[in-house]
Design a protein around this motif. Structure first.
Motif, PDB file in Angstrom:
ATOM      1  N   SER A  24       0.852  -1.189   0.000  1.00 40.10           N
ATOM      2  CA  SER A  24       0.000   0.000   0.000  1.00 40.10           C
ATOM      3  C   SER A  24       0.885   1.236   0.000  1.00 40.10           C
ATOM      4  N   ILE A  25       0.316   2.329  -0.436  1.00 39.30           N
ATOM      5  CA  ILE A  25       0.988   3.627  -0.432  1.00 39.30           C
ATOM      6  C   ILE A  25       0.111   4.554   0.384  1.00 39.30           C
ATOM      7  N   ALA A  26       0.678   5.172   1.422  1.00 39.99           N
ATOM      8  CA  ALA A  26      -0.100   5.939   2.388  1.00 39.99           C
ATOM      9  C   ALA A  26      -0.381   7.384   1.979  1.00 39.99           C
ATOM     10  N   PHE A  27      -0.020   7.753   0.778  1.00 38.33           N
ATOM     11  CA  PHE A  27      -0.240   9.131   0.331  1.00 38.33           C
ATOM     12  C   PHE A  27      -0.546   9.115  -1.162  1.00 38.33           C
ATOM     13  N   PRO A  28      -1.260  10.125  -1.653  1.00 37.20           N
ATOM     14  CA  PRO A  28      -1.521  10.186  -3.097  1.00 37.20           C
ATOM     15  C   PRO A  28      -0.212  10.398  -3.863  1.00 37.20           C
ATOM     16  N   LEU A  29      -0.062   9.729  -4.979  1.00 40.64           N
ATOM     17  CA  LEU A  29       1.189   9.821  -5.738  1.00 40.64           C
ATOM     18  C   LEU A  29       1.401  11.181  -6.389  1.00 40.64           C
ATOM     19  N   ASN A  30       0.379  12.031  -6.415  1.00 41.53           N
ATOM     20  CA  ASN A  30       0.585  13.372  -6.951  1.00 41.53           C
ATOM     21  C   ASN A  30       1.091  14.346  -5.882  1.00 41.53           C
ATOM     22  N   THR A  31       1.349  13.844  -4.677  1.00 41.69           N
ATOM     23  CA  THR A  31       1.889  14.646  -3.588  1.00 41.69           C
ATOM     24  C   THR A  31       3.325  15.055  -3.894  1.00 41.69           C
ATOM     25  N   VAL A  32       3.649  16.322  -3.632  1.00 44.74           N
ATOM     26  CA  VAL A  32       5.022  16.812  -3.790  1.00 44.74           C
ATOM     27  C   VAL A  32       5.872  16.185  -2.687  1.00 44.74           C
ATOM     28  N   VAL A  33       6.988  15.535  -3.080  1.00 49.66           N
ATOM     29  CA  VAL A  33       7.870  14.889  -2.107  1.00 49.66           C
ATOM     30  C   VAL A  33       9.186  15.641  -1.935  1.00 49.66           C
ATOM     31  N   GLY A  34       9.405  16.686  -2.721  1.00 41.82           N
ATOM     32  CA  GLY A  34      10.605  17.491  -2.542  1.00 41.82           C
ATOM     33  C   GLY A  34      10.964  18.273  -3.780  1.00 41.82           C
ATOM     34  N   VAL A  36      13.340  19.653  -6.928  1.00 39.38           N
ATOM     35  CA  VAL A  36      14.364  19.213  -7.868  1.00 39.38           C
ATOM     36  C   VAL A  36      15.090  20.481  -8.315  1.00 39.38           C
ATOM     37  N   ARG A  37      16.381  20.368  -8.381  1.00 40.55           N
ATOM     38  CA  ARG A  37      17.211  21.484  -8.810  1.00 40.55           C
ATOM     39  C   ARG A  37      17.966  21.031 -10.049  1.00 40.55           C
ATOM     40  N   ALA A  38      18.554  21.997 -10.754  1.00 43.42           N
ATOM     41  CA  ALA A  38      19.225  21.620 -11.997  1.00 43.42           C
ATOM     42  C   ALA A  38      20.413  22.532 -12.257  1.00 43.42           C
ATOM     43  N   GLY A  39      21.325  22.023 -13.085  1.00 45.63           N
ATOM     44  CA  GLY A  39      22.495  22.778 -13.502  1.00 45.63           C
ATOM     45  C   GLY A  39      23.662  22.607 -12.558  1.00 45.63           C
ATOM     46  N   LEU A  40      24.778  23.179 -12.938  1.00 46.16           N
ATOM     47  CA  LEU A  40      25.996  23.054 -12.147  1.00 46.16           C
ATOM     48  C   LEU A  40      25.849  23.635 -10.750  1.00 46.16           C
ATOM     49  N   LEU A  41      25.031  24.666 -10.601  1.00 42.37           N
ATOM     50  CA  LEU A  41      24.831  25.295  -9.297  1.00 42.37           C
ATOM     51  C   LEU A  41      23.596  24.775  -8.567  1.00 42.37           C
ATOM     52  N   CYS A  42      22.912  23.821  -9.157  1.00 41.98           N
ATOM     53  CA  CYS A  42      21.693  23.243  -8.575  1.00 41.98           C
ATOM     54  C   CYS A  42      20.688  24.329  -8.199  1.00 41.98           C
ATOM     55  N   MET A  43      20.328  25.098  -9.191  1.00 41.23           N
ATOM     56  CA  MET A  43      19.338  26.152  -9.005  1.00 41.23           C
ATOM     57  C   MET A  43      17.932  25.535  -9.001  1.00 41.23           C
ATOM     58  N   PRO A  44      16.980  26.140  -8.290  1.00 39.06           N
ATOM     59  CA  PRO A  44      15.613  25.587  -8.255  1.00 39.06           C
ATOM     60  C   PRO A  44      15.060  25.361  -9.659  1.00 39.06           C
ATOM     61  N   ASN A  45      14.418  24.197  -9.838  1.00 37.19           N
ATOM     62  CA  ASN A  45      13.906  23.853 -11.158  1.00 37.19           C
ATOM     63  C   ASN A  45      12.593  23.071 -11.097  1.00 37.19           C
ATOM     64  N   GLY A  46      11.895  23.126  -9.987  1.00 41.15           N
ATOM     65  CA  GLY A  46      10.611  22.443  -9.922  1.00 41.15           C
ATOM     66  C   GLY A  46      10.478  21.555  -8.710  1.00 41.15           C
ATOM     67  N   LYS A  47       9.494  20.663  -8.795  1.00 41.97           N
ATOM     68  CA  LYS A  47       9.171  19.780  -7.681  1.00 41.97           C
ATOM     69  C   LYS A  47       9.076  18.346  -8.179  1.00 41.97           C
ATOM     70  N   LEU A  48       9.436  17.430  -7.315  1.00 41.05           N
ATOM     71  CA  LEU A  48       9.247  16.011  -7.604  1.00 41.05           C
ATOM     72  C   LEU A  48       8.020  15.532  -6.839  1.00 41.05           C
ATOM     73  N   ARG A  49       7.280  14.662  -7.473  1.00 35.51           N
ATOM     74  CA  ARG A  49       6.074  14.088  -6.871  1.00 35.51           C
ATOM     75  C   ARG A  49       6.275  12.587  -6.715  1.00 35.51           C
ATOM     76  N   GLY A  50       5.437  11.980  -5.908  1.00 33.91           N
ATOM     77  CA  GLY A  50       5.507  10.544  -5.716  1.00 33.91           C
ATOM     78  C   GLY A  50       5.432   9.780  -7.028  1.00 33.91           C
ATOM     79  N   ARG A  51       4.640  10.270  -7.969  1.00 35.01           N
ATOM     80  CA  ARG A  51       4.482   9.579  -9.260  1.00 35.01           C
ATOM     81  C   ARG A  51       5.752   9.623 -10.109  1.00 35.01           C
ATOM     82  N   ASP A  52       6.710  10.485  -9.763  1.00 39.69           N
ATOM     83  CA  ASP A  52       7.995  10.476 -10.460  1.00 39.69           C
ATOM     84  C   ASP A  52       8.819   9.248 -10.076  1.00 39.69           C
ATOM     85  N   PHE A  53       8.482   8.621  -8.954  1.00 36.22           N
ATOM     86  CA  PHE A  53       9.179   7.428  -8.477  1.00 36.22           C
ATOM     87  C   PHE A  53       8.369   6.161  -8.716  1.00 36.22           C
ATOM     88  N   LEU A  54       7.052   6.265  -8.573  1.00 32.12           N
ATOM     89  CA  LEU A  54       6.127   5.145  -8.777  1.00 32.12           C
ATOM     90  C   LEU A  54       4.945   5.654  -9.582  1.00 32.12           C
TER      91      LEU A  54
END
Length: 167
Positions: A24-34, A36-54
């Motif tokens: 079972s999964i105790a939360f909706p997979l569209n929930t933001v889980v943290g 995501v940053r991008a580039g050499l300096l890891c600048m903010p670039n969005g959010k990851l959701r549970g559905r990005d993993f499952l």
């Protein structure tokens, strides 16, 4: 979320009955889980959701089934009986460092930290108490991998902990 039962052989059928896994999964997979940053300096670039993993509850069941099938010869898992695995929580801080200055490059290979909290139990004991496992996956920029592989690593580490506890 609905529970799904997935039979998986822990050992050849002659020596042990099939290991049944319920997930079972105790939360909706569209929930933001943290973030995501991008580039050499890891600048903010969005959010990851549970559905990005499952992608779904079924995907979670299939990943556990695959991880168990790779461990068919492990006698400690065969002794568990039926297994219940619940994904309780997921928190990530990841970066796509190779995304590049102009937004080109590999956007899927992520480095950083992902933390997973699982509750699990087996019917090996008469009183099936839930155990909590906190799994942390850390990847550096040279070992960046996609979210699906991060999830697979977390499940393999969970099965390692479960096997250790059944000795």
């Amino acid at each position: 979320m609905a529970l799904a039962a997935t039979p998986c052989l822990a050992e050849p059928a002659m020596t042990a009955p099939p290991l049944t896994v319920t997930t079972s999964i105790a939360f909706p997979l569209n929930t933001v889980v943290g973030p995501v940053r991008a580039g050499l300096l890891c600048m903010p670039n969005g959010k990851l959701r549970g559905r990005d993993f499952l992608r779904s509850q079924r995907d979670f069941s299939l990943l556990i089934q695959r991880a168990l099938s790779e461990r068919q010869a492990d006698p400690s898992l065969a002794r568990l009986g039926d297994l219940q695995v619940d994904l309780q929580r997921m928190r990530v801080k990841l970066c796509a460092r190779s995304w590049g200055v102009f937004g080109t490059g590999d956007r899927k290979a992520l480095s950083g930290q992902a933390e997973f909290t699982f509750a699990w139990s087996s019917n090996r004991d008469s009183a099936a108490t839930k155990s909590i496992a906190r799994i942390i996956i850390e990847r550096n920029k040279d070992d960046a991998i996609p979210t699906e592989e991060i999830m697979e690593q977390a499940l393999n580490r969970l099965l390692d902990q479960i096997a250790q506890s059944s000795l």
